[in-house]
Design an enzyme around this catalytic site. Structure first.
Site, PDB file in Angstrom:
ATOM      1  N   PRO A  49       7.039 -11.529  19.463  1.00  0.00           N
ATOM      2  CA  PRO A  49       6.077 -10.972  20.416  1.00  0.00           C
ATOM      3  C   PRO A  49       4.870 -11.883  20.643  1.00  0.00           C
ATOM      4  O   PRO A  49       4.512 -12.687  19.784  1.00  0.00           O
ATOM      5  CB  PRO A  49       5.609  -9.669  19.740  1.00  0.00           C
ATOM      6  CG  PRO A  49       6.291  -9.580  18.425  1.00  0.00           C
ATOM      7  CD  PRO A  49       6.905 -10.915  18.137  1.00  0.00           C
ATOM      8  N   GLY A  50       4.231 -11.665  21.800  1.00  0.00           N
ATOM      9  CA  GLY A  50       2.880 -12.186  22.028  1.00  0.00           C
ATOM     10  C   GLY A  50       1.900 -11.222  21.372  1.00  0.00           C
ATOM     11  O   GLY A  50       2.204 -10.634  20.322  1.00  0.00           O
ATOM     12  N   PHE A  58      -3.454  -6.634  12.620  1.00  0.00           N
ATOM     13  CA  PHE A  58      -3.284  -8.082  12.429  1.00  0.00           C
ATOM     14  C   PHE A  58      -4.612  -8.848  12.536  1.00  0.00           C
ATOM     15  O   PHE A  58      -4.939  -9.664  11.667  1.00  0.00           O
ATOM     16  CB  PHE A  58      -2.281  -8.576  13.479  1.00  0.00           C
ATOM     17  CG  PHE A  58      -1.958 -10.030  13.417  1.00  0.00           C
ATOM     18  CD1 PHE A  58      -1.014 -10.519  12.527  1.00  0.00           C
ATOM     19  CD2 PHE A  58      -2.578 -10.932  14.274  1.00  0.00           C
ATOM     20  CE1 PHE A  58      -0.699 -11.871  12.484  1.00  0.00           C
ATOM     21  CE2 PHE A  58      -2.276 -12.284  14.234  1.00  0.00           C
ATOM     22  CZ  PHE A  58      -1.332 -12.747  13.341  1.00  0.00           C
ATOM     23  N   ARG A  78       0.848  -1.212   0.000  1.00  0.00           N
ATOM     24  CA  ARG A  78       0.000   0.000   0.000  1.00  0.00           C
ATOM     25  C   ARG A  78       0.878   1.255   0.000  1.00  0.00           C
ATOM     26  O   ARG A  78       1.290   1.760   1.043  1.00  0.00           O
ATOM     27  CB  ARG A  78      -0.938  -0.018   1.206  1.00  0.00           C
ATOM     28  CG  ARG A  78      -2.048  -1.058   1.063  1.00  0.00           C
ATOM     29  CD  ARG A  78      -2.833  -1.216   2.318  1.00  0.00           C
ATOM     30  NE  ARG A  78      -2.062  -1.830   3.385  1.00  0.00           N
ATOM     31  CZ  ARG A  78      -2.505  -2.050   4.618  1.00  0.00           C
ATOM     32  NH1 ARG A  78      -3.725  -1.703   4.945  1.00  0.00           N
ATOM     33  NH2 ARG A  78      -1.737  -2.616   5.517  1.00  0.00           N
ATOM     34  N   TYR A  83      -0.829 -20.751  10.518  1.00  0.00           N
ATOM     35  CA  TYR A  83      -0.079 -19.567  10.972  1.00  0.00           C
ATOM     36  C   TYR A  83       1.031 -20.017  11.923  1.00  0.00           C
ATOM     37  O   TYR A  83       2.183 -19.576  11.794  1.00  0.00           O
ATOM     38  CB  TYR A  83      -1.009 -18.555  11.649  1.00  0.00           C
ATOM     39  CG  TYR A  83      -0.256 -17.334  12.163  1.00  0.00           C
ATOM     40  CD1 TYR A  83       0.333 -16.446  11.273  1.00  0.00           C
ATOM     41  CD2 TYR A  83      -0.111 -17.099  13.530  1.00  0.00           C
ATOM     42  CE1 TYR A  83       1.049 -15.341  11.729  1.00  0.00           C
ATOM     43  CE2 TYR A  83       0.596 -15.993  13.997  1.00  0.00           C
ATOM     44  CZ  TYR A  83       1.173 -15.112  13.094  1.00  0.00           C
ATOM     45  OH  TYR A  83       1.883 -14.030  13.549  1.00  0.00           O
TER      46      TYR A  83
END
Ligand SMILES: NC(=O)c1ccc[n+]([C@@H]2O[C@H](COP(=O)([O-])OP(=O)(O)OC[C@H]3O[C@@H](n4cnc5c(N)ncnc54)[C@H](OP(=O)(O)O)[C@@H]3O)[C@@H](O)[C@H]2O)c1
Length: 246
Positions: free
Chosen positions: A177-178, A184, A39, A147
């Protein structure tokens, strides 16, 4: 935490979330940033805020486009962040098109970028390659399946890069990361804002800036120090399955 000599930092997925925050933080630390994503309107808007930065429209799934765009750039820091999840249903109900999109972006996208950038780093005998992994690449959770597999693969690629290209001046880091509040979940649920919002209900996720802060810490260490693996949890999240909510 400051970077020396105005290094050139590539950030893939710089149009949103962790990538955007990382680009801002690297710029603030003294880098010239090369902003990559699909984008371009968003990249242009960000570039206007970060003097000296450049933009490149890039789909990391396209091996030849990635090679063409990056192979001749002397990139000092490569933040391979572009990634996504699609859906959260069980494998037996999964859509192979979603699987392709996740694996092509999260796994092969990292490979395409590493293939284009790493030879130059090795020639110059310096550089930082930071992979955006995830705690999802360390612990599977229900419905995470493909995923999870893609992020386990990113962890394997981090280890493989260390073996294939280690000891030659380039540092490799996996930043895992958590839960982070970004677009997302909206991408995962294809724009369903209610479903996306529910992901973060009653809990305090990490902000993208928290992740960017850890990234800047890693790349500003002295040259002989390689911060290899960073796992960053929200305090209320104790595993990929356990989140304390109010
Ligand atoms: N949010 C979390 O909870 C979390 C936790 C752990 C790890 N992560 C990881 O962190 C990374 C960034 O995610 P985020 O949370 O910041 O999500 P986000 O806000 O949705 O941002 C994702 C970025 O990736 C880019 N992207 C997606 N597909 C691309 C492609 N084919 N080519 C180029 N760019 C592409 C998007 O840009 P365009 O759409 O403009 O191309 C966007 O800039 C991902 O690798 C994700 O797996 C996220």
């Amino acid at each position: 935490m400051k970077l020396k000599n105005n290094p050139l930092a590539l950030v893939t997925g710089a149009s949103a979330g962790i990538g955007e925050a990382s680009a801002r933080a690297l710029h603030a630390a003294g880098a010239q940033v090369l902003l990559a994503a699909r984008r371009t309107d968003r990249l242009q808007a960000l570039a206007e805020e970060l003097p000296g930065s450049e933009t490149v429209q890039l789909d990391v799934r396209d091996a030849s486009a990635v090679q063409k765009a990056l192979q001749d750039r002397a990139i000092d820091i490569a933040v391979l962040n572009a990634g996504l999840a699609r859906g959260a249903g069980p494998i037996q109900e999964g859509d192979p098109a979603d699987w392709d999109e996740m694996l092509d972006t999260n796994v092969k996208g990292v490979l395409h970028c590493a293939r284009a950038v790493l030879p130059g780093m090795l020639d110059r005998k310096r550089g930082d390659m930071v992979l955006l992994g995830s705690v999802a690449g360390r612990q599977v959770y229900p419905g995470g399946n493909v995923y999870n597999a893609s992020k386990f693969a990113v962890h394997a690629l981090y280890q493989a890069l260390r073996l294939d290209a280690g000891g030659r001046g380039v540092r490799f880091t996996t930043l895992d990361p958590g839960m982070v509040q970004t677009e997302f979940a909206e991408v995962r649920y294809r724009g369903d804002k209610d479903q996306a919002k529910a992901v973060y209900d009653g809990m305090q996720p990490l902000a993208p800036e928290d992740v960017a802060d850890a990234l800047v810490y890693a790349v500003t260490r002295p040259a002989h120090v390689n911060v290899g693996e960073i796992v960053l949890w929200p305090t209320c999240q104790s595993s990929t399955r356990d989140v304390a909510r109010t």
